[in-house]
Each structure stands twice: as structure tokens, then as C-alpha cells.
Design a protein around this motif. Structure first.
Motif, PDB file in Angstrom:
ATOM      1  N   HIS A 166      -6.862  -4.601   7.288  1.00  0.00           N
ATOM      2  CA  HIS A 166      -5.570  -4.701   6.602  1.00  0.00           C
ATOM      3  C   HIS A 166      -5.613  -5.602   5.369  1.00  0.00           C
ATOM      4  O   HIS A 166      -5.051  -5.260   4.328  1.00  0.00           O
ATOM      5  CB  HIS A 166      -4.504  -5.207   7.578  1.00  0.00           C
ATOM      6  N   ARG A 221      -2.379  10.609   3.063  1.00  0.00           N
ATOM      7  CA  ARG A 221      -1.219  10.315   3.900  1.00  0.00           C
ATOM      8  C   ARG A 221      -1.471   9.010   4.636  1.00  0.00           C
ATOM      9  O   ARG A 221      -2.573   8.778   5.146  1.00  0.00           O
ATOM     10  CB  ARG A 221      -0.997  11.413   4.951  1.00  0.00           C
ATOM     11  N   VAL A 222      -0.450   8.174   4.704  1.00  0.00           N
ATOM     12  CA  VAL A 222      -0.542   6.947   5.489  1.00  0.00           C
ATOM     13  C   VAL A 222      -0.099   7.275   6.912  1.00  0.00           C
ATOM     14  O   VAL A 222       1.020   7.751   7.122  1.00  0.00           O
ATOM     15  CB  VAL A 222       0.325   5.833   4.889  1.00  0.00           C
ATOM     16  N   ASP A 230      -5.146  -0.494   8.529  1.00  0.00           N
ATOM     17  CA  ASP A 230      -4.276   0.558   8.014  1.00  0.00           C
ATOM     18  C   ASP A 230      -5.013   1.876   8.194  1.00  0.00           C
ATOM     19  O   ASP A 230      -6.216   1.966   7.903  1.00  0.00           O
ATOM     20  CB  ASP A 230      -3.974   0.329   6.529  1.00  0.00           C
ATOM     21  N   ILE A 236      -5.289   5.874   7.228  1.00  0.00           N
ATOM     22  CA  ILE A 236      -4.885   6.905   6.281  1.00  0.00           C
ATOM     23  C   ILE A 236      -5.651   8.189   6.560  1.00  0.00           C
ATOM     24  O   ILE A 236      -6.686   8.191   7.233  1.00  0.00           O
ATOM     25  CB  ILE A 236      -5.116   6.482   4.814  1.00  0.00           C
ATOM     26  N   LEU A 271       0.805  -1.220   0.000  1.00  0.00           N
ATOM     27  CA  LEU A 271       0.000   0.000   0.000  1.00  0.00           C
ATOM     28  C   LEU A 271       0.834   1.265   0.000  1.00  0.00           C
ATOM     29  O   LEU A 271       0.287   2.363  -0.108  1.00  0.00           O
ATOM     30  CB  LEU A 271      -0.922   0.010   1.237  1.00  0.00           C
ATOM     31  N   ALA A 272       2.139   1.129   0.110  1.00  0.00           N
ATOM     32  CA  ALA A 272       2.991   2.296   0.321  1.00  0.00           C
ATOM     33  C   ALA A 272       2.912   3.291  -0.826  1.00  0.00           C
ATOM     34  O   ALA A 272       3.024   4.500  -0.619  1.00  0.00           O
ATOM     35  CB  ALA A 272       4.441   1.857   0.533  1.00  0.00           C
ATOM     36  N   TRP A 278      -6.446   4.230  -3.246  1.00  0.00           N
ATOM     37  CA  TRP A 278      -7.002   3.938  -1.928  1.00  0.00           C
ATOM     38  C   TRP A 278      -8.525   3.839  -1.987  1.00  0.00           C
ATOM     39  O   TRP A 278      -9.134   2.912  -1.440  1.00  0.00           O
ATOM     40  CB  TRP A 278      -6.579   5.008  -0.923  1.00  0.00           C
ATOM     41  N   HIS A 299      -0.817   2.093  11.697  1.00  0.00           N
ATOM     42  CA  HIS A 299      -1.646   0.908  11.890  1.00  0.00           C
ATOM     43  C   HIS A 299      -2.339   0.989  13.243  1.00  0.00           C
ATOM     44  O   HIS A 299      -1.891   1.676  14.150  1.00  0.00           O
ATOM     45  CB  HIS A 299      -0.794  -0.367  11.822  1.00  0.00           C
TER      46      HIS A 299
END
Length: 356
Positions: free
Chosen positions: A191, A158-159, A171, A173, A50-51, A58, A162
Motif C-alpha cells: 500500500h 480496475r481497482v 492495493d 488492481i 490512487l483512485a 499504476w 484491499h
């Protein structure tokens, strides 16, 4: 203009639809050449990398998860003003068929069923079933030809890291607005599947104005489409009231925006009876969306004995503004409702103009 659903229940419904995050985003994929590359799917049981995901990827992940997973859970919405609503949700999917049952646990008793865009709300206290089509649940085909419709122009991502929600690894965001016309969002997604399990709406100062989450969730629950369909069709002993909607256009109704509100595209326009089926007067409902937030303009003839004074109201992330409009063509009453900051509603009210 009389919204048929009590405000707490309406907020619960609005936020739950938002958690199935947004069919509009899928339409954006079809109109944005940069977004047309297929999303890489991870092997079953594994989460994708997912980076490198952008905001469109997303939203595609979140939306796909909501359409591919069956689940049962208890869903809670809390607003900054202290309002709290909760519901029990059953969601089943079978191919392109989506079927849900939402049972209110707070406020007046009600059960809402959705079969794709067909919604039926059972009100046991009055023995009434309200039946309607809700185009806002569709993919907004009218927007597919708009070459500049890109949600990434108005939100960044933005991430944040967790977390655990309702026993699931998630996850986290942040969807960050690029201007002051829209709220931001923090999203917790399961996730492995991407299913949204928690959502916060935040204002320009980062303050949470509304929060919604599953307090308990069973993924891949044995929910049967056939069983929910039978329950949805069980109207014996109820009076069925069908919403009288007539598709129209803003041009045909004599309304336009002098200046577009950045990012918001028209998605639908309807006329509906003000006093029930057979009533002569009609309310025009003109709806806009930027892909995450929506704004609806309700326009009807002004009635001094029926319309209250001009106000701006807030409940959680939803603002409502009323305004009297007087011009050479008539006297009108405008109600603007949206999950947006009040200045966005003001921008719509200021821009609305009579064209005939």
C-alpha cells in the motif's frame, strides 16, 4: 533452438522480472504526451491517492517501487498444471544501480545475479557460470519514437480493493486486456510503496493460469550492493561461458511481419550461435512486447534429425509453438515463445515472411 534454462526455472525468472513491472511502461510515458504529467508523490510514510490512477500511472508506480526499495524475500510461482517453483531473492538499489541475487530453492541448484542488464547464472553442479547481457531489462529506447505506442490502448485498469499478503497491506488492481491477444493480470501492491508482492495471470474466462507471490518479505532490508557485487564476481573454480550475441535487425536477416500483431512492438533482434561459440549456424531471436507481455521468435535452419515435430506446449502462462517454414528461399524452423494466449503465437507465425 535450445533454451539453456530448464522450464520451471525459466518461468520463475520470467515472472520475477515481470514483478519488477515493466521497464517498457516507463518508455511509454516518454512517447505518450497524455502520460507525461509527473506522478504526484505522497509525503514519506503516506500512500498517494490512487483512485484516479490510469493504467500508465499504476505501472509507473509499480515500476518505481521496484527500483527504489531494497528487500529480501521468498518468492513462489505456481502454474495451473501443478508446477511449483520457489526462490530466495535479495534486491539492492543504489541510485541507478540495480543488483539482485536469486537463489533457486526448487529444481537444480542455481544462483542468478543481475547487475542492471548484466546477468550471471552460477550452476554449481557443473561448475559453470553463464554470463550474458539481457536487453529486455532495459527501457527499450527503440520504441521511444513510436507515436502510437500506448499501453492504455490495449489494457484497462480496475481497482478491486484491499488485501493482506505476506503481512503487508496491499492495493489490488486488475489489468484488463481490450482484446483476446493478451492475458489479464491481477496485481497486489504494497500500500505505501507500490511494490508488487503478488501477481495472477488470468485467461479470457477469468481463470488463473499462473500465480506468483512473496510468501515472506522484508522491505528495506539491509542488503548491500557491494556485498552482492563481490558474490557476483566470485567465479573461482567455475568455467565462465559468455553468450555470443550479435545485434542485428529483422531486415538484415531477411524477415518481416506481413501484418503487425496489434499492440506488439519489436524490441530487439539478435543472432546467437546454435552450437556454442564458434559455431557457423546462427539462430535469429526477434523479440516483441506490448508493455506487459513479450513474444520471442527463434528462427533457425531446419534440420530433420534435430528438430522435433510441430507442437504447441503450455506451462502456466507461457505458450511455446514450433513450426516448419518452407519457401523458395530455404527451409526454416520457427519457435515462438510468449506469455500470451496461443492465438497470439499463431498470429505471429502466420504473419512471418521471408523477404529475400
Amino acid at each position: 533452438m535450445n533454451l539453456s534454462m530448464p522450464i520451471p526455472a525459466r518461468r520463475l525468472a520470467v515472472v520475477f522480472v515481470a514483478l519488477c513491472v515493466t521497464p517498457f511502461a516507463v518508455a511509454q510515458l516518454r512517447s505518450d504526451p497524455a502520460a507525461k504529467k509527473p506522478m504526484t508523490r505522497a509525503p514519506v510514510g503516506e500512500a498517494p491517492n490512487l483512485a484516479s490512477f490510469g493504467v500508465v500511472e499504476w505501472l509507473q508506480r509499480l515500476h518505481t517501487a521496484s527500483r527504489e526499495r531494497s528487500y529480501v524475500g521468498t518468492f513462489v510461482v505456481s502454474a495451473s498444471a501443478g508446477n511449483l517453483s520457489s526462490a530466495r531473492i535479495w534486491h539492492a538499489c543504489e541510485g541507478d544501480l540495480q543488483l539482485e541475487r536469486v537463489e533457486a530453492l526448487t529444481g537444480p541448484a542455481r544462483s542468478t545475479f543481475r547487475r542492471n542488464d548484466h546477468v550471471m547464472t552460477f550452476l554449481p553442479d557443473t561448475k559453470v557460470v553463464k554470463s550474458e547481457k539481457r536487453e529486455s531489462l532495459e527501457l527499450f529506447p527503440n520504441l521511444l519514437g513510436a507515436p502510437d505506442s500506448s499501453i492504455a490502448d490495449f489494457y484497462g485498469v480496475r481497482v478491486l480493493g484491499h488485501d493482506r499478503v505476506a503481512g503487508f497491506d496491499t492495493d489490488v488492481i486488475s489489468l484488463v486486456p481490450r482484446d483476446s491477444l493478451r492475458f489479464g493480470y491481477r496485481i497486489w501492491s504494497e500500500h505505501r510503496s507500490g511494490l508488487v508482492v503478488k501477481l495472477q495471470t488470468v485467461d479470457g474466462d477469468g481463470k488463473v493460469v499462473e500465480q506468483s507471490a512473496f510468501s515472506e518479505l522484508q522491505l528495506d532490508a539491509p542488503v548491500k550492493v557491494h556485498a552482492l557485487s563481490q558474490m557476483m564476481q566470485s567465479t573461482a573454480g567455475y568455467r565462465v561461458e559468455k553468450s555470443e550475441l550479435e545485434r542485428t535487425t529483422s531486415m538484415a536477416e531477411g524477415w518481416a511481419l506481413k501484418t503487425p500483431v496489434a499492440g506488439f512492438k519489436p524490441t530487439s533482434c539478435y543472432r546467437r550461435a546454435m552450437g556454442g561459440a564458434g559455431a557457423r549456424e546462427r539462430t535469429v531471436q526477434w523479440t516483441f512486447s506490448d508493455g506487459l507481455a513479450s513474444v520471442s521468435l527463434f528462427i533457425e535452419p531446419y534440420d530433420a534429425q534435430r528438430q522435433p515435430q510441430e507442437v504447441v506446449l503450455m506451462l502456466g502462462a507461457t505458450y511455446t509453438m514450433t513450426r516448419r517454414l518452407v519457401d523458395k528461399g530455404g527451409d526454416w524452423w520457427l519457435t515462438v515463445v510468449g506469455e500470451v494466449p496461443p492465438q497470439t503465437l499463431e498470429a505471429f507465425a502466420q504473419s512471418l515472411a521471408r523477404t529475400r
